[in-house]
Design an enzyme around this catalytic site. Structure first.
Site, PDB file in Angstrom:
ATOM      1  N   HIS A 156       0.845  -1.271   0.040  1.00 47.99           N
ATOM      2  CA  HIS A 156       0.003  -0.001   0.148  1.00 47.99           C
ATOM      3  C   HIS A 156       0.952   1.319   0.083  1.00 47.99           C
ATOM      4  O   HIS A 156       0.442   2.346   0.535  1.00 47.99           O
ATOM      5  CB  HIS A 156      -0.833   0.057   1.230  1.00 47.99           C
ATOM      6  N   SER A 277      15.540  19.837 -17.687  1.00 39.98           N
ATOM      7  CA  SER A 277      14.379  20.679 -17.945  1.00 39.98           C
ATOM      8  C   SER A 277      14.850  21.798 -18.562  1.00 39.98           C
ATOM      9  O   SER A 277      16.063  22.274 -18.128  1.00 39.98           O
ATOM     10  CB  SER A 277      13.938  21.113 -16.653  1.00 39.98           C
ATOM     11  N   GLU A 290       9.896   7.027 -17.465  1.00 40.74           N
ATOM     12  CA  GLU A 290       8.547   7.344 -17.553  1.00 40.74           C
ATOM     13  C   GLU A 290       8.032   7.213 -18.957  1.00 40.74           C
ATOM     14  O   GLU A 290       6.804   6.697 -19.107  1.00 40.74           O
ATOM     15  CB  GLU A 290       8.436   9.075 -17.266  1.00 40.74           C
TER      16      GLU A 290
END
Ligand code: ARG
Length: 463
Positions: A156, A277, A290
């Site tokens: 969890h 970035s 990703e």
């Protein structure tokens, strides 16, 4: 422009329809498979007497030359070429005239397409198998390197129990092993040759299908022509294996993405698999992972497309089935690329050993404390409750579990004694899980040895 099938038509196809109908823009990728299948078919036709020996030699040579044109990017498509099958037949006739016109004797594109797809997937699967093994080997190396590192495991996404990092990575190894086995099982179902099925009911040419089977390296012949031209279960099969493999990669990608955050800081991706970035100079983003996580969506959608395509479709062939190729190609490309990139990420991954235990709370030993009470004779359910109270008191008073004094522990349970404080030892905690498949060092060594046997192709004696 005349179509190969234009005889019963008085008008030509509209340009709009022609563009809509053509599969050439995507199925030209099957040129090699089409040439291989046509060459074998010409041999079967020669055997049946349709071609003389010298005619067949000419056909085979021309097909080889056409293959060379494709390989060198010199093949010139014509507006009337609908798909790779008609394009190659058209070119063959262009090169050798009337002899070429016999290549389609008893043959249908319905069987050609199913044949080409099976040949294509067989080789894509072989490539995927090699890449899976390469990834598994990188994972095994990383697991061996991190056999002594201990960190929290999560359920969890809450800290659960301590685990060896090597044990965690071996989870990936064995999930990939399942994918490898799926691929292997699938090969049996893929290895069935449709050629000879004709359009629906079987070829009228007296071809020897066993000869085709031998020429094309298949292990079985399709036993029913209708199933052979109608069914795309073999593609869905592959798309499932690909999607499940992507799901495995995507889940581990997700963990590693989290783990590379400042908050976790368990790992760092190599510069080679990260991006920056355009605005924030400090950023080093795990884009490789990703993208793998993101591409899982395409892979699942490809499987879904193929299933939806077949749902409720009347037998046998309908043009709907032309839509089977793009998801198939997309899924193959996505899987192969993702396996390569993931292997790169894994083989260059840096483990930040010092921070693995940084945010671990004493409550991660809660199960160990319960086990301690059980060992001293308390039934587990009762021990669970006692430790639950201990954890609650700790949370309410802002203290770590190891900070409780013997005087405080006694009223909670008189089974607590001085050995309580020895529980808070990461190594002891993981060594306690010494069942086959567990995280103790002995059991991790067993897993690594098994991995070595699997990777070296030796018989894997899984228990
Ligand atoms: N281009 C077609 C496809 O990809 C080949 C089969 C065409 N068959 C036919 N009967 N029109 O499915």
């Amino acid at each position: 422009m005349p179509k190969l099938w234009g005889g019963r038509f008085t008008k030509s196809m509209s340009k709009l329809m022609s563009e809509f109908n053509d599969s050439l823009p995507f199925d030209k990728r099957l040129w090699k498979e089409e040439i291989e299948a046509s060459t074998a078919y010409s041999a079967a036709l020669a055997n049946a007497g349709t071609f003389t020996k010298s005619q067949q030699t000419k056909v085979a040579r021309s097909l080889r030359e056409i293959g060379k044109e494709f390989a060198e990017g010199k093949f010139r498509f014509k507006p009337e070429d609908e798909d790779i099958h008609t394009a190659i037949e058209r070119r063959l006739v262009e090169k050798i005239g009337d002899t070429g016109k016999k290549i389609h004797t008893g043959r249908s594109r319905n069987e050609q397409v199913a044949t080409d797809e099976r040949i294509f997937l067989k080789s894509a699967m072989a490539e995927a198998g090699v890449l899976l093994r390469a990834l598994q080997s990188a994972v095994r190396d990383l697991a061996a390197d991190s056999a002594d590192d201990i960190l929290p495991s999560y359920t969890h996404l809450q800290q659960a129990q301590l685990v060896r990092l090597g044990h965690y990575f071996m989870a990936l190894f064995f999930m990939l092993e399942d994918d490898y086995r799926r691929l292997k099982d699938l090969k049996v179902r893929m290895d069935v040759l449709p050629l000879g099925s004709g359009a629906v009911t079987g070829s009228t040419a007296k071809i020897d299908r066993n000869l085709l089977k031998r020429e094309l390296g298949f292990s079985e012949l399709s036993p029913n022509s209708i199933a052979a031209v109608s069914d795309r279960g073999f593609i869905a099969d592959f798309l499932f294996v690909a999607a499940q493999t992507m799901i495995h990669l995507g889940r581990f990608a997700e963990d590693l993405i989290m783990w590379s955050s400042t908050e976790f800081a368990f790992v760092e991706l190599d510069d080679a698999y990260s991006t920056g970035s355009s605005m924030m100079p400090q950023k080093k983003n795990p884009d490789s992972l990703e993208l793998i996580r993101g591409k899982t969506a395409r892979s699942i959608s490809d499987l879904n497309s193929l299933l939806m395509l077949q749902k409720g479709l009347p037998l046998t062939y309908s043009k709907d089935l032309q839509e089977d190729k793009e998801p198939m190609f997309d899924s193959v490309d996505t899987l192969l690329a993702s396996l390569k990139v993931f292997t790169g990420v894994i083989s260059t991954l840096k483990v930040k050993r010092a921070s693995l235990m940084r945010n671990t709370d004493d409550s991660i030993y809660a199960t160990d404390i319960a086990d301690y009470l059980v060992e001293k004779g308390m039934p587990f359910r009762e021990a669970h409750k006692v430790v639950g109270r201990l954890v609650l008191t700790g949370a309410q008073t802002g203290r770590k579990l190891r900070q409780f004094s013997p005087e405080e522990l006694k009223p909670i349970s008189n089974l607590f004694d001085g050995s309580y404080y020895k529980i808070f030892d990461p190594n002891k905690s993981v060594e306690g899980r010494d069942v086959y498949g567990g995280t103790s060092s002995k059991r991790l060594k067993e897993q690594l040895a098994l991995a070595n046997r699997i990777l070296s192709g030796r018989k894997s004696d899984r228990r």
